[in-house]
Motif scaffolding. Structure first.
Motif, PDB file in Angstrom:
ATOM      1  N   TYR A   1     -43.327  40.745  20.921  1.00 57.38           N
ATOM      2  CA  TYR A   1     -44.400  40.298  22.167  1.00 57.38           C
ATOM      3  C   TYR A   1     -45.169  41.871  22.821  1.00 57.38           C
ATOM      4  O   TYR A   1     -46.418  41.612  22.690  1.00 57.38           O
ATOM      5  N   ALA A   2     -44.511  42.798  22.963  1.00 58.26           N
ATOM      6  CA  ALA A   2     -45.072  44.025  23.755  1.00 58.26           C
ATOM      7  C   ALA A   2     -46.096  44.417  22.617  1.00 58.26           C
ATOM      8  O   ALA A   2     -47.302  44.966  23.092  1.00 58.26           O
ATOM      9  N   VAL A   3     -45.816  44.920  21.490  1.00 57.74           N
ATOM     10  CA  VAL A   3     -46.721  45.705  20.646  1.00 57.74           C
ATOM     11  C   VAL A   3     -47.965  44.693  20.429  1.00 57.74           C
ATOM     12  O   VAL A   3     -49.144  45.006  20.579  1.00 57.74           O
ATOM     13  N   GLY A   4     -47.859  43.194  20.169  1.00 55.21           N
ATOM     14  CA  GLY A   4     -48.968  42.293  20.084  1.00 55.21           C
ATOM     15  C   GLY A   4     -49.608  42.213  21.186  1.00 55.21           C
ATOM     16  O   GLY A   4     -51.006  42.188  21.491  1.00 55.21           O
ATOM     17  N   ARG A   5     -49.069  42.190  22.298  1.00 57.15           N
ATOM     18  CA  ARG A   5     -49.819  41.999  23.706  1.00 57.15           C
ATOM     19  C   ARG A   5     -50.649  43.388  23.977  1.00 57.15           C
ATOM     20  O   ARG A   5     -51.817  43.039  24.545  1.00 57.15           O
ATOM     21  N   MET A   6     -50.065  44.299  23.717  1.00 59.32           N
ATOM     22  CA  MET A   6     -50.903  45.602  23.713  1.00 59.32           C
ATOM     23  C   MET A   6     -52.302  45.662  22.994  1.00 59.32           C
ATOM     24  O   MET A   6     -53.295  45.709  23.443  1.00 59.32           O
ATOM     25  N   MET A   7     -51.988  45.087  21.569  1.00 61.59           N
ATOM     26  CA  MET A   7     -53.194  44.962  20.754  1.00 61.59           C
ATOM     27  C   MET A   7     -54.287  43.913  21.560  1.00 61.59           C
ATOM     28  O   MET A   7     -55.490  44.398  21.386  1.00 61.59           O
ATOM     29  N   ALA A   8     -53.650  43.096  22.200  1.00 63.36           N
ATOM     30  CA  ALA A   8     -54.587  42.034  22.655  1.00 63.36           C
ATOM     31  C   ALA A   8     -55.234  42.271  24.235  1.00 63.36           C
ATOM     32  O   ALA A   8     -56.295  41.784  24.278  1.00 63.36           O
ATOM     33  N   MET A   9     -54.764  43.489  24.737  1.00 63.63           N
ATOM     34  CA  MET A   9     -55.065  43.892  25.742  1.00 63.63           C
ATOM     35  C   MET A   9     -56.101  45.141  26.092  1.00 63.63           C
ATOM     36  O   MET A   9     -56.642  45.557  26.979  1.00 63.63           O
ATOM     37  N   THR A  10     -56.130  45.947  24.991  1.00 64.43           N
ATOM     38  CA  THR A  10     -56.964  47.019  24.852  1.00 64.43           C
ATOM     39  C   THR A  10     -58.122  46.835  24.155  1.00 64.43           C
ATOM     40  O   THR A  10     -58.112  45.863  23.349  1.00 64.43           O
ATOM     41  N   ASP A  11     -59.258  47.631  24.277  1.00 60.28           N
ATOM     42  CA  ASP A  11     -60.471  47.541  23.482  1.00 60.28           C
ATOM     43  C   ASP A  11     -60.262  48.672  22.097  1.00 60.28           C
ATOM     44  O   ASP A  11     -61.638  48.693  21.368  1.00 60.28           O
ATOM     45  N   LYS A  12     -59.095  49.010  21.826  1.00 58.45           N
ATOM     46  CA  LYS A  12     -59.157  49.919  20.727  1.00 58.45           C
ATOM     47  C   LYS A  12     -58.927  49.065  19.232  1.00 58.45           C
ATOM     48  O   LYS A  12     -58.544  47.781  19.455  1.00 58.45           O
TER      49      LYS A  12
ATOM     50  N   THR B   1     -41.523  30.854  20.245  1.00 61.30           N
ATOM     51  CA  THR B   1     -41.069  31.454  21.566  1.00 61.30           C
ATOM     52  C   THR B   1     -42.074  32.447  21.944  1.00 61.30           C
ATOM     53  O   THR B   1     -42.306  32.344  23.211  1.00 61.30           O
ATOM     54  N   LEU B   2     -42.682  33.124  21.413  1.00 59.21           N
ATOM     55  CA  LEU B   2     -43.894  34.251  21.643  1.00 59.21           C
ATOM     56  C   LEU B   2     -44.945  33.173  22.259  1.00 59.21           C
ATOM     57  O   LEU B   2     -45.701  33.709  23.092  1.00 59.21           O
ATOM     58  N   ALA B   3     -45.306  32.177  21.678  1.00 59.34           N
ATOM     59  CA  ALA B   3     -46.480  31.251  21.782  1.00 59.34           C
ATOM     60  C   ALA B   3     -46.259  30.925  23.317  1.00 59.34           C
ATOM     61  O   ALA B   3     -47.247  30.805  24.420  1.00 59.34           O
ATOM     62  N   GLN B   4     -44.965  30.299  23.553  1.00 65.15           N
ATOM     63  CA  GLN B   4     -44.587  29.908  25.131  1.00 65.15           C
ATOM     64  C   GLN B   4     -44.815  31.050  25.754  1.00 65.15           C
ATOM     65  O   GLN B   4     -45.297  30.929  27.151  1.00 65.15           O
ATOM     66  N   ALA B   5     -44.256  32.178  25.482  1.00 68.18           N
ATOM     67  CA  ALA B   5     -44.229  33.366  26.297  1.00 68.18           C
ATOM     68  C   ALA B   5     -45.970  33.959  26.887  1.00 68.18           C
ATOM     69  O   ALA B   5     -46.053  34.136  28.050  1.00 68.18           O
ATOM     70  N   TYR B   6     -46.576  33.729  25.836  1.00 66.07           N
ATOM     71  CA  TYR B   6     -48.228  34.142  25.933  1.00 66.07           C
ATOM     72  C   TYR B   6     -48.779  33.030  26.820  1.00 66.07           C
ATOM     73  O   TYR B   6     -49.501  33.470  27.697  1.00 66.07           O
ATOM     74  N   GLN B   7     -48.261  31.854  26.669  1.00 64.66           N
ATOM     75  CA  GLN B   7     -48.883  30.681  27.770  1.00 64.66           C
ATOM     76  C   GLN B   7     -48.481  31.207  29.096  1.00 64.66           C
ATOM     77  O   GLN B   7     -49.098  30.903  30.111  1.00 64.66           O
ATOM     78  N   GLN B   8     -47.102  31.419  29.322  1.00 65.04           N
ATOM     79  CA  GLN B   8     -46.538  31.621  30.549  1.00 65.04           C
ATOM     80  C   GLN B   8     -47.284  32.662  31.216  1.00 65.04           C
ATOM     81  O   GLN B   8     -47.646  32.776  32.228  1.00 65.04           O
TER      82      GLN B   8
END
Length: 562
Positions: free
Chosen positions: A530-541, A364-371
């Motif tokens: 989703y939100a926690v993982g996406r934050m990690m994926a969108m920051t440079d920290k 489900t999360l993989a679909q959401a990331y692709q979207q």
């Protein structure tokens, strides 16, 4: 089962920067006050339900590694990952081979203790379970001296050694479950009090007994400190067991490991002329000296049916748009117990909640990331094998990472999503261990949810699922889920739901798709994951473990070379 979240709106959720609270400010080293805002797209309930239903159907026979159920699982998940738009994660392959040894105990004899005031006999499954980590056709313990070693802990940094001055080579050791201070009300003390440490886990106790040269290690089952009933011990340990394949065939392990019922342990100690309760009380104190059960001899035997099997982790990746060589992990185990102790004629442990739901969450999360489109960093979706056998799939990946651990930003583990309904609180397992708490704090504040400490830290959840394999090698991993303060019924209803699941479905044939009556909490979990993982994926920290945490040194060492 504290993964019980308050339902969030179906529409996309904006996670506001202003939602950061004081706890996030304390994590300034990660730039927690500047974490990116992310939008959570609509998550597909249909996908979550379809994957959970499929993987927990009888056709998969409980998804045991090395069975036809594994092949069906692998084929199905490759199909679903492909449909979700992921790329094969292992150099063009969807899978990573995980070599396992399958050992099934056959023809077990009773476990007998002789030489005391009166013989004590334990029947297999009813009174004791035993298995071997040695790859050999027969296991036999004959007239082995017996020693009560308290909690079986050797912790030099704490000045604690239950084996001090003791030679247990060839002997059978009787061990208490959990830590010496598990009854302490607060999570502080020599062994963190109520909060279990790794020293309290059964896996550690077998490892230490092997290092000490014991022939057999038997843990005394007591429901409260073990955190589950005898039914779980029986169903988990009387079928086929899986081990990581090794060059020495487990020659450095004990001959036999197992559990014995509390009442039988008391009989055993009494037969040696000693008082079990007095020994248990003494074992809580530093300086405890192990107590030989003089004259008592242990004997048991069983045959081992052995087969080497190649199991598989399944890995998909969504390449990052800006920094594809930096990785965020989502993990969930796809396996379950296969065929197990029958209940009303049903011998398939389907594992719908544990963990078809978590794997459904991956898809489900993989679909959401692709979207939503690729984030800056790459996102890895890892479905691992043999979690139920001791985290073997995640341990193999951590030892043989496809993506360098030093370039792995952090990760989120999903093990058994919430099936009890929406709740007001969020439980962080091992709260305070890493900077990732700040990421979740931002989400929680935006959702008007309360972060709370574990209600049952004595259960040692942080050491019981796949994130641990990566955490101990330095990768910051967060494990969280719904609390027990249900929107409908409050804490009383949440506690009742958790107890009902553990008593009637956990590691039992009752964990079936049709038993899931509420999906709102699962979707709420997934929004946060989703939100926690996406934050990690969108920051440079690069998040780290808290200063002084047990995993901090490993992270600092791995990152120092970058």
């Amino acid at each position: 089962m504290y993964r019980i979240l308050k339902a969030a709106p179906a529409a996309a959720i904006l996670l506001s920067l202003a939602a950061c609270n004081g706890s996030a400010d304390k994590s300034a080293a990660t730039g927690a006050t500047a974490l990116p805002d992310v939008e959570v797209p609509d998550l597909s309930l249909a996908t979550l339900q379809d994957v959970t239903r499929e993987l927990s159907s009888d056709a998969y026979e409980g998804r045991a590694p090395g069975t036809p159920g594994e092949q069906k699982t692998v084929d199905y998940l490759i199909k679903k990952f492909t449909e979700a738009g992921l790329k094969p994660g292992n150099n063009g392959s969807w899978t990573q081979d995980v070599p396992l040894v399958e050992i099934t105990a056959k023809n077990p004899t009773p476990l007998t203790f002789t030489g005391g005031k009166s013989p004590v006999t334990l029947q297999y499954a009813k009174d004791y379970v035993a298995f071997s980590y040695r790859v050999q056709p027969k296991t036999e313990i004959k007239d082995s001296d017996v020693v009560f070693v308290g909690y079986g802990i050797n912790a030099p940094e704490k000045g604690w050694n239950d084996y001090a001055g003791l030679d247990v080579k060839g002997k059978t050791v009787i061990i208490l479950v959990n830590d010496p201070d598990w009854q302490t009300a607060e999570a502080k003390g020599e062994f963190n009090g109520r909060a279990m440490t790794y020293y309290g886990r059964w896996t550690y106790k077998y490892e230490e007994a092997a290092r000490q040269g014991a022939a057999a290690a038997l843990i005394v089952h007591d429901t409260e400190p073990a955190a589950y009933g005898w039914n779980v011990v029986e169903s988990s340990n009387t079928g086929t067991q899986y081990l990581a394949d090794s060059e020495n065939g487990g020659a450095d392990q004990t001959k036999a490991n197992g559990w014995i019922q509390l009442d039988k342990a008391k009989q055993l100690v009494a037969s040696a002329g000693k008082d079990f309760d007095a020994l248990r009380e003494a074992a809580k104190k530093k300086g405890f000296k192990a107590v030989p059960l003089t004259g008592v001899k242990a004997s048991l035997s069983f045959d081992n049916q052995i087969a080497r099997k190649m199991s598989r982790n399944i890995v998909g990746v969504l390449p990052g748009a800006k920094r594809p060589d930096e990785y965020v992990l989502y993990t969930a185990h796809w396996d379950h117990l296969g065929r197990c102790t029958p209940v009303d004629g049903d011998d398939i442990c389907n594992g719908a909640v544990d963990n078809a739901s978590g794997v459904g969450g991956l898809v489900t999360l993989a679909q959401a990331y692709q979207q939503a489109g690729a984030p800056d960093r790459s996102v890895v979706f890892l479905a691992v094998t043999a979690e139920e056998s001791g985290l073997l799939g995640s341990e193999y990946y951590a030892k043989n990472p496809i993506f360098p651990l030093a370039r792995t930003v952090g990760g989120v583990n999903m093990d058994a999503l919430n099936s009890a309904g929406p709740a007001r609180d969020i439980v962080v397992v091992g709260r305070g261990k890493s900077d990732l708490d700040a990421y979740l704090e931002k989400v929680a504040a935006a959702e008007k949810r309360t972060l709370v400490d574990e209600p049952t830290p004595e259960k040692g959840f942080y050491y019981r699922s796949d994130h641990f394999s990566l955490a101990k090698r330095g990768v910051p991993m967060i494990d969280f889920g719904s609390g027990q303060d249900l929107v409908e019924g409050g804490k009383e209803a949440g506690k009742k739901a958790a107890e009902d699941y553990e008593a009637n479905r956990y590691h039992a044939p009752g964990d079936e798709y049709d038993a899931i009556k509420n999906w709102d909490g699962m979707l709420a979990d997934l929004r946060l994951y989703y939100a926690v993982g996406r934050m990690m994926a969108m920051t440079d920290k690069w998040p780290n473990w808290s200063e002084g945490d047990e995993f901090r040194a490993a992270r600092d060492k791995s990152r120092a070379g970058q």
